[in-house]
Design an enzyme around this catalytic site. Sequence first.
Site, PDB file in Angstrom:
ATOM      1  N   ASP A   1      32.591  19.966 -42.267  1.00 49.72           N
ATOM      2  CA  ASP A   1      31.338  19.659 -41.553  1.00 49.72           C
ATOM      3  C   ASP A   1      30.225  19.235 -42.510  1.00 49.72           C
ATOM      4  O   ASP A   1      29.335  18.465 -42.164  1.00 49.72           O
ATOM      5  CB  ASP A   1      30.813  20.876 -40.776  1.00 49.72           C
TER       6      ASP A   1
ATOM      7  N   ASP B   1      23.218  23.456 -43.979  1.00 48.71           N
ATOM      8  CA  ASP B   1      23.017  22.679 -42.743  1.00 48.71           C
ATOM      9  C   ASP B   1      21.697  21.921 -42.692  1.00 48.71           C
ATOM     10  O   ASP B   1      21.273  21.472 -41.617  1.00 48.71           O
ATOM     11  CB  ASP B   1      23.128  23.602 -41.524  1.00 48.71           C
TER      12      ASP B   1
HETATM   13  N1  GLY Z   1      29.052  23.410 -38.482  1.00 50.86           N
HETATM   14  C1  GLY Z   1      29.058  22.463 -37.476  1.00 50.86           C
HETATM   15  C2  GLY Z   1      29.957  22.786 -36.329  1.00 50.86           C
HETATM   16  O1  GLY Z   1      30.163  23.939 -36.014  1.00 50.86           O
HETATM   17  O2  GLY Z   1      30.496  21.876 -35.751  1.00 50.86           O
END
Ligand code: GLY
Length: 548
Positions: free
Chosen positions: A198, A140
């Site tokens: 994501d 992330d």
């Molecule tokens: N990982 C990003 C979200 O939960 O949208």
Amino acid sequence: MLPGPFHPRRTSQAAGRVAALVAAALCATLLTGPAQPAGAAPPEAPAAAAHDQARWAKARAFALHQLAATDRHLARGRYPVTAHPDVPWRTEGSSSWMAGFFPGQLWLAYEATGNPTWAARARARQRDLRWRRFDTSTHDLGFVMLDSFGQASRLTGDPRARRVVLDSAASLASRWVPVAHTLRSWQGPPGQVTVIVDNMVNLELLFWGADHGGPAAWREMALEHALTTRDQLVRPDGSTWHAVRFDEQTGERVWRGNIGGARDDSTWARGQAWAVYGYTVAYRETGDPRMLEVARRTARFALSHLPADGVPYWDYAVPVTRRTPRDSSAGAVLASALLELGAIDPDAGLRARYRRAGLHTLRTLTGPRFSAQGSGSRSVLLHGRASPRTPDAGTVYGDYYLLEALQRAQLVPSTRRALRVVRAGASRAAAHHPGRAVLDHSATSRWSASWRAGAAAAALRLDLGRVRRVSGVSVAFWQGDARATRLRILTSVTGRRWSVARTVVSSGGSSAQETYDVPDRRARFVRLIGLGGSAGRRIDLTTVRVRG
Ligand code: GLY
């Protein structure tokens, strides 16, 4: 398996495209003329556009009001996550995947207003995130570090922030798993690598790193990850699975389905929005038509399955009743992505369609149903869905992408008058990469340049003689009707620290001027960096105008 060295699997169309624009030295070039709005975004009906602009300004003022209140009440080292009416933000510490969004919003507020108080607040809030640049335990880092330190670097040219972002990109790159041709998202069950859709949004950190002194392999890595995600998580109709798992030894797929969504064969709305966003950025940063194809395909699915008001239910496949939850955060991510795709897709008809759809969603999000105005909530948006298991809430990422979308909505081709350019020439960096440069005085001023891979810093620099308000740049490309060119626009007050105003892609459909608006700013110098294009290693500009 430990991350290994990066070996590209596929022939990269982006290889060698990262290159320098080497401009001829030009003296006392005078570029003036009537405003010619064209190209970058479709025209909107003037009355509707004026009405919308007033609406965006009001929505932004509310967002900034909420931000300032949150900043006043938030303890140091804590980061907002979700909000409910009349309850303070739920917060997490600096290790959260969401920790970059609050400083990121403060930077967006600085960009929108030019008020240094916002920059000071943003710096103070991102200080506790510095350690994350060496955090190799998560994918992330794009969310966390590009939205905070990345914006600091983009908006202020701060070299320390740039260093932090480069370290972060190296940490993300360390998660490369060669046998699966992908960056690891989650640790997954033992012996497996999990990748989630994501993660497409974190790739921008690697593109940024490769453009700012990091290894060119980061760009290839990001592109290859995007291709693996396309092959594994994007269905033929443009819908998406959320997650895929690979065997760590063989790279074979062992499972795919939905962790975020309702069922394995459904489409989680925020995952879909991350896909549209991630492939749009990947196209903007590489010019690769394969990225454009997936951006269009995923956008088409979203647009043909959205409810009439443009804000998705939390999963595209769940039965809809009056009680089915929406996800305003998915709407905000999607709106921002569509507005960007609506600025860079080479097809004028599609540009108009994406922009219209992005604005439509934005109107709903800023209307009474989703705006937190008057609700007592500290968030800007209501009705986000942090996860399928958590209740309806305002989310910090919904607010971040709403503010970004508002900024993008306000970017329409400037019709302001052209400013006089007193001097134009190659930037200092270009001198180190002399390449081939031609100035043709016969018809128009024309700069032709050949690229050199890795020499991305060379640029055309325009001097306005004194600090002026700058609202956009108009560029005409030689044979602009036959090839698209990627261009980064930077500005500076002093000529030393540069702030990135915008990265654009020319339409490839016109040799006439295309005007790219930038958020209004004060600047004496404007720099254009060529980043490659559909014609490969050349750039030819016939006219450049800076708009006041
Ligand atoms: N990982 C990003 C979200 O939960 O949208």
